[in-house]
Scaffold this motif. Structure first.
Motif, PDB file in Angstrom:
ATOM      1  N   UNK A  91       0.853  -1.188   0.000  1.00  0.00           N
ATOM      2  CA  UNK A  91       0.000   0.000   0.000  1.00  0.00           C
ATOM      3  C   UNK A  91       0.885   1.232   0.000  1.00  0.00           C
ATOM      4  N   UNK A  92       0.583   2.159  -0.912  1.00  0.00           N
ATOM      5  CA  UNK A  92       1.390   3.364  -1.102  1.00  0.00           C
ATOM      6  C   UNK A  92       0.488   4.579  -0.940  1.00  0.00           C
ATOM      7  N   UNK A  93       0.979   5.592  -0.216  1.00  0.00           N
ATOM      8  CA  UNK A  93       0.267   6.856  -0.076  1.00  0.00           C
ATOM      9  C   UNK A  93       1.131   7.945  -0.689  1.00  0.00           C
ATOM     10  N   UNK A  94       0.596   8.614  -1.714  1.00  0.00           N
ATOM     11  CA  UNK A  94       1.323   9.682  -2.409  1.00  0.00           C
ATOM     12  C   UNK A  94       0.607  11.008  -2.137  1.00  0.00           C
ATOM     13  N   UNK A  95       1.240  11.917  -1.382  1.00  0.00           N
ATOM     14  CA  UNK A  95       0.601  13.218  -1.158  1.00  0.00           C
ATOM     15  C   UNK A  95       0.555  14.039  -2.454  1.00  0.00           C
ATOM     16  N   UNK A  96      -0.568  14.716  -2.672  1.00  0.00           N
ATOM     17  CA  UNK A  96      -0.722  15.613  -3.820  1.00  0.00           C
ATOM     18  C   UNK A  96      -1.273  16.940  -3.280  1.00  0.00           C
ATOM     19  N   UNK A  97      -1.178  18.021  -4.057  1.00  0.00           N
ATOM     20  CA  UNK A  97      -1.682  19.307  -3.565  1.00  0.00           C
ATOM     21  C   UNK A  97      -3.148  19.224  -3.142  1.00  0.00           C
ATOM     22  N   UNK A  98      -3.480  19.858  -2.014  1.00  0.00           N
ATOM     23  CA  UNK A  98      -4.856  19.857  -1.505  1.00  0.00           C
ATOM     24  C   UNK A  98      -5.784  20.410  -2.581  1.00  0.00           C
ATOM     25  N   UNK A  99      -6.927  19.772  -2.738  1.00  0.00           N
ATOM     26  CA  UNK A  99      -7.881  20.197  -3.749  1.00  0.00           C
ATOM     27  C   UNK A  99      -7.735  19.461  -5.080  1.00  0.00           C
ATOM     28  N   UNK A 100      -6.758  18.571  -5.176  1.00  0.00           N
ATOM     29  CA  UNK A 100      -6.570  17.787  -6.407  1.00  0.00           C
ATOM     30  C   UNK A 100      -7.815  16.943  -6.660  1.00  0.00           C
ATOM     31  N   UNK A 101      -8.205  16.854  -7.920  1.00  0.00           N
ATOM     32  CA  UNK A 101      -9.342  16.013  -8.304  1.00  0.00           C
ATOM     33  C   UNK A 101      -8.821  14.817  -9.091  1.00  0.00           C
ATOM     34  N   UNK A 102      -9.599  13.788  -9.142  1.00  0.00           N
ATOM     35  CA  UNK A 102      -9.211  12.569  -9.849  1.00  0.00           C
ATOM     36  C   UNK A 102      -8.837  12.829 -11.299  1.00  0.00           C
ATOM     37  N   UNK A 103      -9.568  13.718 -11.949  1.00  0.00           N
ATOM     38  CA  UNK A 103      -9.302  13.995 -13.367  1.00  0.00           C
ATOM     39  C   UNK A 103      -7.991  14.760 -13.575  1.00  0.00           C
ATOM     40  N   UNK A 104      -7.424  15.318 -12.473  1.00  0.00           N
ATOM     41  CA  UNK A 104      -6.141  16.027 -12.557  1.00  0.00           C
ATOM     42  C   UNK A 104      -4.961  15.059 -12.540  1.00  0.00           C
ATOM     43  N   UNK A 105      -5.250  13.798 -12.203  1.00  0.00           N
ATOM     44  CA  UNK A 105      -4.168  12.829 -11.981  1.00  0.00           C
ATOM     45  C   UNK A 105      -3.855  11.985 -13.205  1.00  0.00           C
ATOM     46  N   UNK A 106      -2.606  11.561 -13.271  1.00  0.00           N
ATOM     47  CA  UNK A 106      -2.149  10.584 -14.253  1.00  0.00           C
ATOM     48  C   UNK A 106      -1.591   9.410 -13.440  1.00  0.00           C
ATOM     49  N   UNK A 107      -2.361   8.326 -13.344  1.00  0.00           N
ATOM     50  CA  UNK A 107      -1.928   7.149 -12.593  1.00  0.00           C
ATOM     51  C   UNK A 107      -1.926   5.960 -13.545  1.00  0.00           C
ATOM     52  N   UNK A 108      -0.768   5.319 -13.659  1.00  0.00           N
ATOM     53  CA  UNK A 108      -0.620   4.148 -14.524  1.00  0.00           C
ATOM     54  C   UNK A 108      -0.093   3.002 -13.661  1.00  0.00           C
TER      55      UNK A 108
END
Length: 193
Positions: free
Chosen positions: A46-63
Motif C-alpha cells: 500500500x502506497x500513499x502519495x501526497x498531492x496538492x490539496x484540492x486535487x481532483x481525480x481527473x487532474x491525476x495521471x496514474x498508470x
C-alpha cells in the motif's frame, strides 16, 4: 556501508546491535526522503502519495502495470515513475484519491510469499530480513491451511506430553476396530509404526 552476511556473522552481539541500529536509522532517513509512504504485507503493498490539496481525480495521471508505476499531475513532472521491484496482479491492484490530497495505491503482489526491498527499483532498499510480520490469527487462514496448522499444534502438544500424535491415534483406533472385528486373532505382539 554494507556488510556482507559473512562479515555480519563475525560481529559480536554488541556490534550486531549497533550495526542493526545504524542500518535502521539509515533506512528510516532514506524512506522518509521518498515522495510517498509505503507499507507491505506478504501479499500486498500500500502506497500513499501526497498531492496538492484540492486535487481532483481527473487532474491525476496514474498508470499501474505489471512491472511499472506512474503517479503524477497532468501537465507536470510525475511524482513517481519507474519499474516496480517485483511483478503485481494488475487486475487486483487499485488506486483512489482520499480527501483530495492523497493518492492511495493498493498493489497485489504476484508472488505473495516474498517481501519487497523497495517499491521502485531505483529507490533505496530496506533489509527484508529484519521485517517482523504482524501476528496472524487462525481465523485469517483458509480452511485447509487452518486444519493443517491446528493438526501440527495438536501433534506438538501431544508429543510434549508424551502422548500419541493424531496419526498414531488414528492407527490405534483402526487396530482396535480390527481387533474387535477379529477376536480370534492374537494381537499381543502388534506394533504401530
Amino acid at each position: 556501508m554494507s556488510t556482507s552476511a559473512d562479515d555480519y556473522d563475525k560481529l559480536s552481539e554488541e556490534e550486531r546491535k549497533i550495526k542493526d541500529a545504524e542500518d535502521r536509522a539509515r533506512e528510516k532517513v532514506e524512506q522518509a526522503a521518498l515522495p510517498y509512504k509505503w507499507t507491505q504485507e506478504l501479499g500486498e503493498v500500500d502506497i500513499t502519495v501526497p498531492v496538492p490539496k484540492g486535487t481532483r481525480g481527473r487532474d491525476l495521471n496514474v498508470v499501474i502495470q505489471k512491472k511499472k508505476l506512474i503517479v503524477g499531475l497532468k501537465g507536470k513532472e510525475n511524482i513517481l515513475e519507474g519499474e516496480l521491484c517485483k511483478e503485481i496482479k494488475v487486475d487486483d491492484s487499485t488506486w483512489n484519491l482520499e480527501d483530495n490530497e492523497n493518492v492511495l495505491i493498493h498493489l497485489e503482489k504476484l508472488n505473495q510469499q516474498q517481501w519487497w526491498e523497495n517499491v521502485l527499483t531505483h529507490h533505496p532498499k530496506i533489509d527484508t530480513t529484519k521485517i517482523e510480520p504482524a501476528n496472524s490469527k487462525l481465523s485469517d487462514l483458509d480452511g485447509e491451511t487452518r486444519g493443517m496448522v491446528e493438526k501440527m499444534m495438536f501433534d506438538n502438544q501431544q508429543r510434549q506430553m508424551g502422548k500419541p500424535t493424531s496419526d498414531e491415534l488414528k492407527k490405534m483406533e483402526a487396530l482396535k476396530r480390527f481387533q474387535d472385528a477379529h477376536p480370534e486373532l492374537d494381537f499381543s505382539n502388534a506394533k504401530i509404526s
